[in-house]
Design an enzyme around this catalytic site. Structure first.
Site, PDB file in Angstrom:
ATOM      1  N   ASP A  30       0.841  -1.188   0.000  1.00  0.00           N
ATOM      2  CA  ASP A  30       0.000   0.000   0.000  1.00  0.00           C
ATOM      3  C   ASP A  30       0.882   1.246   0.000  1.00  0.00           C
ATOM      4  OD1 ASP A  30      -3.226   0.502   0.981  1.00  0.00           O
ATOM      5  OD2 ASP A  30      -1.828   2.196   1.105  1.00  0.00           O
ATOM      6  N   ILE A  31       0.489   2.243  -0.783  1.00  0.00           N
ATOM      7  CA  ILE A  31       1.279   3.468  -0.922  1.00  0.00           C
ATOM      8  C   ILE A  31       1.225   4.326   0.347  1.00  0.00           C
ATOM      9  CG2 ILE A  31      -0.517   5.013  -1.854  1.00  0.00           C
ATOM     10  CD1 ILE A  31       1.529   5.742  -4.072  1.00  0.00           C
ATOM     11  N   GLY A  93     -15.768   2.515   3.730  1.00  0.00           N
ATOM     12  CA  GLY A  93     -14.489   3.196   3.567  1.00  0.00           C
ATOM     13  C   GLY A  93     -13.728   2.799   2.324  1.00  0.00           C
ATOM     14  N   SER A  95     -12.190   3.301  -1.123  1.00  0.00           N
ATOM     15  CA  SER A  95     -11.820   4.484  -1.919  1.00  0.00           C
ATOM     16  C   SER A  95     -11.362   4.121  -3.330  1.00  0.00           C
ATOM     17  CB  SER A  95     -10.707   5.266  -1.204  1.00  0.00           C
ATOM     18  OG  SER A  95      -9.544   4.492  -1.071  1.00  0.00           O
ATOM     19  N   HIS A 100     -10.211  -5.302  -3.241  1.00  0.00           N
ATOM     20  CA  HIS A 100      -8.861  -5.465  -2.685  1.00  0.00           C
ATOM     21  C   HIS A 100      -8.952  -5.865  -1.225  1.00  0.00           C
ATOM     22  CE1 HIS A 100     -10.106  -1.226  -2.482  1.00  0.00           C
ATOM     23  NE2 HIS A 100      -9.481  -1.160  -1.328  1.00  0.00           N
ATOM     24  N   LEU A 101      -8.115  -6.805  -0.868  1.00  0.00           N
ATOM     25  CA  LEU A 101      -8.017  -7.285   0.506  1.00  0.00           C
ATOM     26  C   LEU A 101      -6.779  -6.659   1.129  1.00  0.00           C
ATOM     27  CD1 LEU A 101      -9.238  -9.357   2.527  1.00  0.00           C
ATOM     28  CD2 LEU A 101      -7.654 -11.049   1.562  1.00  0.00           C
ATOM     29  N   HIS A 102      -6.976  -5.957   2.254  1.00  0.00           N
ATOM     30  CA  HIS A 102      -5.836  -5.387   2.974  1.00  0.00           C
ATOM     31  C   HIS A 102      -5.247  -6.455   3.896  1.00  0.00           C
ATOM     32  CE1 HIS A 102      -6.811  -0.963   2.343  1.00  0.00           C
ATOM     33  NE2 HIS A 102      -8.005  -1.490   2.107  1.00  0.00           N
TER      34      HIS A 102
HETATM   35  P1  AMP Z   1      -9.688   1.345   0.420  1.00  0.00           P
HETATM   36  O1  AMP Z   1      -9.734   2.662   1.150  1.00  0.00           O
HETATM   37  O2  AMP Z   1     -10.110   0.170   1.246  1.00  0.00           O
HETATM   38  O3  AMP Z   1     -10.425   1.423  -0.895  1.00  0.00           O
HETATM   39  O4  AMP Z   1      -8.161   1.065   0.119  1.00  0.00           O
HETATM   40  C1  AMP Z   1      -7.503   1.607  -0.982  1.00  0.00           C
HETATM   41  C2  AMP Z   1      -6.038   1.594  -0.649  1.00  0.00           C
HETATM   42  O5  AMP Z   1      -5.329   1.798  -1.845  1.00  0.00           O
HETATM   43  C3  AMP Z   1      -5.614   2.674   0.329  1.00  0.00           C
HETATM   44  O6  AMP Z   1      -5.055   2.066   1.483  1.00  0.00           O
HETATM   45  C4  AMP Z   1      -4.586   3.466  -0.463  1.00  0.00           C
HETATM   46  O7  AMP Z   1      -3.506   3.904   0.328  1.00  0.00           O
HETATM   47  C5  AMP Z   1      -4.138   2.463  -1.507  1.00  0.00           C
HETATM   48  N1  AMP Z   1      -3.610   3.035  -2.731  1.00  0.00           N
HETATM   49  C6  AMP Z   1      -4.139   4.036  -3.486  1.00  0.00           C
HETATM   50  N2  AMP Z   1      -3.380   4.261  -4.566  1.00  0.00           N
HETATM   51  C7  AMP Z   1      -2.340   3.386  -4.499  1.00  0.00           C
HETATM   52  C8  AMP Z   1      -1.201   3.107  -5.320  1.00  0.00           C
HETATM   53  N3  AMP Z   1      -0.961   3.799  -6.459  1.00  0.00           N
HETATM   54  N4  AMP Z   1      -0.325   2.153  -4.925  1.00  0.00           N
HETATM   55  C9  AMP Z   1      -0.553   1.460  -3.789  1.00  0.00           C
HETATM   56  N5  AMP Z   1      -1.603   1.652  -2.985  1.00  0.00           N
HETATM   57  C10 AMP Z   1      -2.494   2.604  -3.321  1.00  0.00           C
END
Ligand code: AMP
Length: 114
Positions: A30-31, A93, A95, A100-102
């Site tokens: 994650d960025i 939450g 975004s 995607h699975l964290h």
């Molecule tokens: P969510 O809020 O559950 O939709 O998680 C989206 C995740 O994507 C967030 O934790 C962001 O930090 C991550 N994210 C957004 N853009 C990027 C990227 N270019 N590379 C890696 N992670 C990203």
């Protein structure tokens, strides 16, 4: 999906810090990490959210979890523990509109989530 951020990451149009890849699944750091280890595990095929899942997606969803567990083991988090999070929709939450699975770990995580 031409306008999907994570589809662009899968295709290599946008760079990522890749952790794992096979035919179905891609995993990358994650960025904006929320824990010492924060990896996103995604299906290569575009699925908008958990709310959009159907029975046809069962196998790839299982694969996401298995890959997450393997990464957790490789990162040395299996013994102390880790968390898998799947945000869906505005209240959840989410975004980025690609499933995607964290995978979060490397510190004690609070509960309940905010
Ligand atoms: P969510 O809020 O559950 O939709 O998680 C989206 C995740 O994507 C967030 O934790 C962001 O930090 C991550 N994210 C957004 N853009 C990027 C990227 N270019 N590379 C890696 N992670 C990203």
């Amino acid at each position: 999906m031409d306008d999907c951020l994570f589809c662009k990451i899968v295709s290599g149009k946008i760079p990522s810090d890749r952790v794992f890849e096979d035919e179905e699944v891609y995993a990358f750091r994650d960025i904006n990490p929320q824990a010492p280890t924060h990896v996103l595990i995604i299906p290569k095929r575009h699925i908008p959210s958990a709310a959009a899942l159907t029975g046809d997606d069962a196998a790839v969803c299982g694969r996401l979890v298995v890959v997450a567990a393997r990464i957790a083991q490789e990162c040395g988090m299996a013994d102390r523990g880790f968390r898998l999070v799947l945000n869906s929709g505005e209240d959840g939450g989410q975004s980025v509109g690609h499933l995607h699975l964290h995978l979060l770990g490397g510190r004690k995580l609070g509960w309940p989530p905010g």
